[in-house]
Scaffold this active site. Structure first.
Site, PDB file in Angstrom:
ATOM      1  N   LYS A  22      -3.990   0.212  -0.085  1.00  0.00           N
ATOM      2  CA  LYS A  22      -4.051  -0.101   1.623  1.00  0.00           C
ATOM      3  C   LYS A  22      -2.347  -0.025   2.085  1.00  0.00           C
ATOM      4  O   LYS A  22      -2.058   0.646   2.619  1.00  0.00           O
ATOM      5  CB  LYS A  22      -4.693  -1.451   1.859  1.00  0.00           C
ATOM      6  CG  LYS A  22      -4.415  -1.769   3.265  1.00  0.00           C
ATOM      7  CD  LYS A  22      -5.213  -2.915   3.665  1.00  0.00           C
ATOM      8  CE  LYS A  22      -4.559  -4.220   3.585  1.00  0.00           C
ATOM      9  NZ  LYS A  22      -3.464  -4.578   4.201  1.00  0.00           N
ATOM     10  N   ASN A  23      -1.700  -0.855   1.270  1.00  0.00           N
ATOM     11  CA  ASN A  23      -0.396  -1.203   1.687  1.00  0.00           C
ATOM     12  C   ASN A  23       0.420  -0.006   1.562  1.00  0.00           C
ATOM     13  O   ASN A  23       1.811  -0.008   1.997  1.00  0.00           O
ATOM     14  CB  ASN A  23       0.112  -2.256   1.086  1.00  0.00           C
ATOM     15  CG  ASN A  23      -0.407  -3.621   1.564  1.00  0.00           C
ATOM     16  OD1 ASN A  23      -1.246  -3.708   2.412  1.00  0.00           O
ATOM     17  ND2 ASN A  23      -0.002  -4.899   0.976  1.00  0.00           N
ATOM     18  N   CYS A 126      -3.216 -11.007   9.276  1.00  0.00           N
ATOM     19  CA  CYS A 126      -3.634 -12.207   8.839  1.00  0.00           C
ATOM     20  C   CYS A 126      -3.156 -13.459   9.141  1.00  0.00           C
ATOM     21  O   CYS A 126      -1.882 -13.440   9.284  1.00  0.00           O
ATOM     22  CB  CYS A 126      -3.646 -12.052   7.165  1.00  0.00           C
ATOM     23  SG  CYS A 126      -4.834 -11.003   6.439  1.00  0.00           S
ATOM     24  N   ARG A 131       5.090 -15.522  10.118  1.00  0.00           N
ATOM     25  CA  ARG A 131       5.404 -14.127   9.614  1.00  0.00           C
ATOM     26  C   ARG A 131       6.201 -13.575  10.915  1.00  0.00           C
ATOM     27  O   ARG A 131       5.703 -12.967  11.747  1.00  0.00           O
ATOM     28  CB  ARG A 131       4.088 -13.121   9.544  1.00  0.00           C
ATOM     29  CG  ARG A 131       3.239 -13.831   8.535  1.00  0.00           C
ATOM     30  CD  ARG A 131       2.089 -13.324   8.247  1.00  0.00           C
ATOM     31  NE  ARG A 131       2.233 -11.917   7.440  1.00  0.00           N
ATOM     32  CZ  ARG A 131       1.384 -11.050   6.857  1.00  0.00           C
ATOM     33  NH1 ARG A 131       0.103 -11.243   7.163  1.00  0.00           N
ATOM     34  NH2 ARG A 131       1.661 -10.014   6.303  1.00  0.00           N
ATOM     35  N   ASP A 316      -0.252 -11.647  -2.868  1.00  0.00           N
ATOM     36  CA  ASP A 316      -1.833 -10.848  -2.520  1.00  0.00           C
ATOM     37  C   ASP A 316      -2.752 -11.272  -3.703  1.00  0.00           C
ATOM     38  O   ASP A 316      -3.891 -10.867  -3.508  1.00  0.00           O
ATOM     39  CB  ASP A 316      -1.660  -9.401  -2.278  1.00  0.00           C
ATOM     40  CG  ASP A 316      -1.102  -9.445  -0.722  1.00  0.00           C
ATOM     41  OD1 ASP A 316      -0.697 -10.234  -0.084  1.00  0.00           O
ATOM     42  OD2 ASP A 316      -0.642  -8.036  -0.483  1.00  0.00           O
ATOM     43  N   ARG A 408     -11.114  -4.818   5.997  1.00  0.00           N
ATOM     44  CA  ARG A 408      -9.923  -4.341   6.266  1.00  0.00           C
ATOM     45  C   ARG A 408      -9.386  -3.684   4.782  1.00  0.00           C
ATOM     46  O   ARG A 408      -8.531  -2.955   5.018  1.00  0.00           O
ATOM     47  CB  ARG A 408      -9.273  -5.524   6.786  1.00  0.00           C
ATOM     48  CG  ARG A 408      -9.486  -5.951   8.464  1.00  0.00           C
ATOM     49  CD  ARG A 408      -8.576  -7.020   8.709  1.00  0.00           C
ATOM     50  NE  ARG A 408      -7.092  -6.538   8.471  1.00  0.00           N
ATOM     51  CZ  ARG A 408      -6.122  -7.273   8.144  1.00  0.00           C
ATOM     52  NH1 ARG A 408      -6.231  -8.634   7.993  1.00  0.00           N
ATOM     53  NH2 ARG A 408      -4.989  -6.831   7.716  1.00  0.00           N
TER      54      ARG A 408
HETATM   55  C1  UD1 Z   1       3.359  -6.963   2.966  1.00  0.00           C
HETATM   56  C2  UD1 Z   1       1.994  -6.756   2.781  1.00  0.00           C
HETATM   57  C3  UD1 Z   1       1.440  -7.929   2.516  1.00  0.00           C
HETATM   58  C4  UD1 Z   1       1.930  -8.869   1.497  1.00  0.00           C
HETATM   59  C5  UD1 Z   1       3.485  -8.917   1.900  1.00  0.00           C
HETATM   60  C6  UD1 Z   1       4.536  -9.629   0.669  1.00  0.00           C
HETATM   61  C7  UD1 Z   1       1.362  -4.738   3.919  1.00  0.00           C
HETATM   62  C8  UD1 Z   1       0.656  -3.942   5.024  1.00  0.00           C
HETATM   63  N1  UD1 Z   1       1.289  -5.977   3.875  1.00  0.00           N
HETATM   64  O1  UD1 Z   1       3.582  -7.723   4.416  1.00  0.00           O
HETATM   65  O2  UD1 Z   1      -0.079  -7.769   1.889  1.00  0.00           O
HETATM   66  O3  UD1 Z   1       1.502 -10.080   1.379  1.00  0.00           O
HETATM   67  O4  UD1 Z   1       4.087  -7.747   2.065  1.00  0.00           O
HETATM   68  O5  UD1 Z   1       4.184  -8.870  -0.482  1.00  0.00           O
HETATM   69  O6  UD1 Z   1       2.062  -4.130   3.098  1.00  0.00           O
HETATM   70  N2  UD1 Z   1       9.588 -12.287   6.788  1.00  0.00           N
HETATM   71  C9  UD1 Z   1      10.812 -12.926   7.608  1.00  0.00           C
HETATM   72  N3  UD1 Z   1      11.428 -11.873   8.797  1.00  0.00           N
HETATM   73  C10 UD1 Z   1      10.772 -10.823   8.903  1.00  0.00           C
HETATM   74  C11 UD1 Z   1       9.915 -10.309   8.226  1.00  0.00           C
HETATM   75  C12 UD1 Z   1       9.472 -11.127   6.939  1.00  0.00           C
HETATM   76  O7  UD1 Z   1      11.056 -14.047   7.845  1.00  0.00           O
HETATM   77  O8  UD1 Z   1      11.200 -10.082  10.081  1.00  0.00           O
HETATM   78  C13 UD1 Z   1       9.163 -13.168   5.935  1.00  0.00           C
HETATM   79  C14 UD1 Z   1       7.727 -13.488   5.964  1.00  0.00           C
HETATM   80  O9  UD1 Z   1       7.374 -14.484   6.774  1.00  0.00           O
HETATM   81  C15 UD1 Z   1       7.483 -13.464   4.485  1.00  0.00           C
HETATM   82  C16 UD1 Z   1       8.300 -12.930   3.688  1.00  0.00           C
HETATM   83  O10 UD1 Z   1       9.400 -12.514   4.759  1.00  0.00           O
HETATM   84  O11 UD1 Z   1       7.727 -15.164   4.111  1.00  0.00           O
HETATM   85  C17 UD1 Z   1       7.760 -11.579   3.160  1.00  0.00           C
HETATM   86  O12 UD1 Z   1       7.010 -11.069   3.991  1.00  0.00           O
HETATM   87  P1  UD1 Z   1       7.153  -9.636   3.837  1.00  0.00           P
HETATM   88  O13 UD1 Z   1       7.488  -8.881   3.051  1.00  0.00           O
HETATM   89  O14 UD1 Z   1       7.843  -8.816   5.448  1.00  0.00           O
HETATM   90  O15 UD1 Z   1       5.662  -9.150   4.182  1.00  0.00           O
HETATM   91  P2  UD1 Z   1       4.772  -7.865   5.249  1.00  0.00           P
HETATM   92  O16 UD1 Z   1       5.692  -6.538   5.135  1.00  0.00           O
HETATM   93  O17 UD1 Z   1       4.254  -8.301   6.448  1.00  0.00           O
END
Ligand code: UD1
Length: 429
Positions: A22-23, A126, A131, A316, A408
């Site tokens: 999915k990701n 989620c 986030r 995850d 999902r």
């Molecule tokens: C993706 C995955 C999710 C997985 C996560 C971490 C998808 C669709 N989702 O989510 O399943 O759990 O990676 O492996 O691929 N953060 C910030 N600022 C930002 C962006 C992120 O502080 O602008 C923080 C987040 O709150 C979190 C950390 O960075 O603490 C990692 O998040 P991130 O890797 O960005 O997660 P996603 O890409 O949303």
């Protein structure tokens, strides 16, 4: 709302085909916005998030076609999607759509770099912590975009295009790395992305972008060099197998003391998780066509682990591991370092008789002799599957509510598990 009913206690035995990730599929579909030509994606999983993203992309003007089944194809084979963004007709991603799936926020970079502007609602997805999207925005600003926040929307403008730059991500972020990569491929000149996420799904996107004509060096490392090009072209790409689905079914087999072959799974995508399972006493054999997982007769040992960006233990799989450790002989500690508030499954697991103490960012799991079926509620995607894992091992009946979270991210889960002997069914309402 659908529910899932499980009568626990059956050992899983058989073959489970692993779907496309999915990701990976989501950012790859979004990458279709970067070219007028057709991007063909193979091995796309049948998931609610994929369907929703197809609608979101359709709203921007992308023609999304799902290729029909071919002779000899099995239901377990992934779908083939053809995505053509010949003309972008709308650069706004509305709240109603983005609020339902966080990853759809990632249309921001391709819309901006292709059309010079984009208006994208702040995301949902989620409920696992705050986030934020600050890293996404600072990345685009570093490349020269003007960003405003207005009425819950991000408005980004770059009328004369983006310009390559050095981007240092303060925190490892999968989504921000996707965004930075997609923006930098069509920016003028060279970009350097430091502290990039190394998750296999980032590599998958980068590889596909290269197939589309992008110039990216350092794929698989935390430093990515991107030389901007004037345009990208169509390509054909196969989505990676889902490492989270792989780890989930490995843990499901382990908790039931069963033996399964995870067909199409790739061990190199989840070495840390497989090592942890081996340390806990699970037999794992990696082959060229999949992974064999067995726990025949002996007990499970406890583990100590922190979640971490790839190649560390994935957040995850944290909920699923906690479910498994409920049945280990001894006390495990599982520390969540990526997301705050990602322990909502703990109180639901307690309803099945689990003994878990939360101490800040750490769950201390004391193994019990047995779990007992109960009514529980899914709270997010990975939490819901941890309840299925626990339900498979619990005595009696477990009924899980709000399974739309599960749909999902897990393709035909009740079918895949029942084919291996689990007593599991969907109760439609
Ligand atoms: C993706 C995955 C999710 C997985 C996560 C971490 C998808 C669709 N989702 O989510 O399943 O759990 O990676 O492996 O691929 N953060 C910030 N600022 C930002 C962006 C992120 O502080 O602008 C923080 C987040 O709150 C979190 C950390 O960075 O603490 C990692 O998040 P991130 O890797 O960005 O997660 P996603 O890409 O949303």
């Amino acid at each position: 709302m659908d529910r899932i009913r499980i009568i626990g206690g059956e050992r899983l035995k058989g073959i489970i085909p692993i779907s496309g990730a999915k990701n990976s599929a989501l950012p790859l579909m979004i990458a279709s916005l970067l070219t007028r030509q057709t991007l063909t994606l193979k091995n796309v999983p049948r998931l609610a998030d994929v369907t929703l993203l197809s609608r979101i992309l359709g709203n921007h003007g992308v023609d999304v076609t799902v290729v029909g089944k071919k002779a000899g194809q099995r239901t377990s084979d992934g779908q083939t999607f053809r995505l053509t963004a010949a003309e972008i007709v709308d650069t706004t991603a509305p709240y109603e759509m983005v609020a339902r799936m966080r990853a759809s926020f990632w249309v921001l970079a391709p819309l901006l770099v292709r059309c010079g502007q984009a208006k994208v609602s702040l995301p949902g997805g989620c409920a696992i912590g705050t986030r934020p999207v600050d890293l996404h925005l600072s990345t685009l600003q570093a490349l020269g975009a003007e960003i405003e926040l207005e009425g819950g929307y991000v408005i980004a403008r770059a009328p004369s295009g983006l310009t390559g730059a050095k981007i240092t991500l303060e925190k490892v972020s999968v989504g921000a790395t996707h965004n930075a990569l997609m923006a930098a491929t069509l920016a003028r000149g060279e970009s350097l992305i430091e502290n990039a996420a190394r998750e296999p799904e980032v590599m998958d996107l980068a590889t596909c972008l290269v197939e589309m004509g992008a110039k990216i060096d350092g794929i698989g490392s935390s430093t990515l060099h991107v030389q901007g090009v004037d345009e990208l072209h169509g390509a054909e790409h196969t989505v990676l197998p889902d490492r989270i689905e792989t780890g989930t079914y490995a843990m499901a087999a382990a908790i039931t003391g069963g033996e399964v072959f995870l067909e199409g799974a790739r061990g190199d995508l989840l070495q840390e998780a497989l090592e942890l399972l081996r340390r806990s006493g699970v037999e794992i054999e990696e082959t060229a066509t999949g992974i064999k997982v067995a726990r025949n007769g002996h007990g499970l040992g406890p583990v100590e682990v922190n979640t971490a960006p790839f190649p560390g233990f994935p957040t995850d799989l944290q909920a699923q591991l906690i479910a498994l450790m409920c049945m280990a002989e001894g006390t495990s500690t599982v520390r969540e370092t990526i997301f705050e508030n990602r322990f909502m499954h703990v109180q639901e697991l307690a309803r099945l008789g689990a003994r878990i103490d939360l101490k800040g960012d750490t769950a201390v799991v004391t193994g019990v002799n047995g779990l007992t079926g109960a009514q529980v509620m899914a709270t997010d995607l990975r939490a819901s599957v941890s309840l299925i894992i626990a339900g498979l091992a619990a005595q009696g009946e477990t009924v899980i509510g709000r399974v739309y979270h599960l749909d999902r991210g897990f393709e035909r889960i009740e079918e895949k598990l029942s084919q291996c002997g689990a007593q599991i069914e969907r109760l439609s309402s």
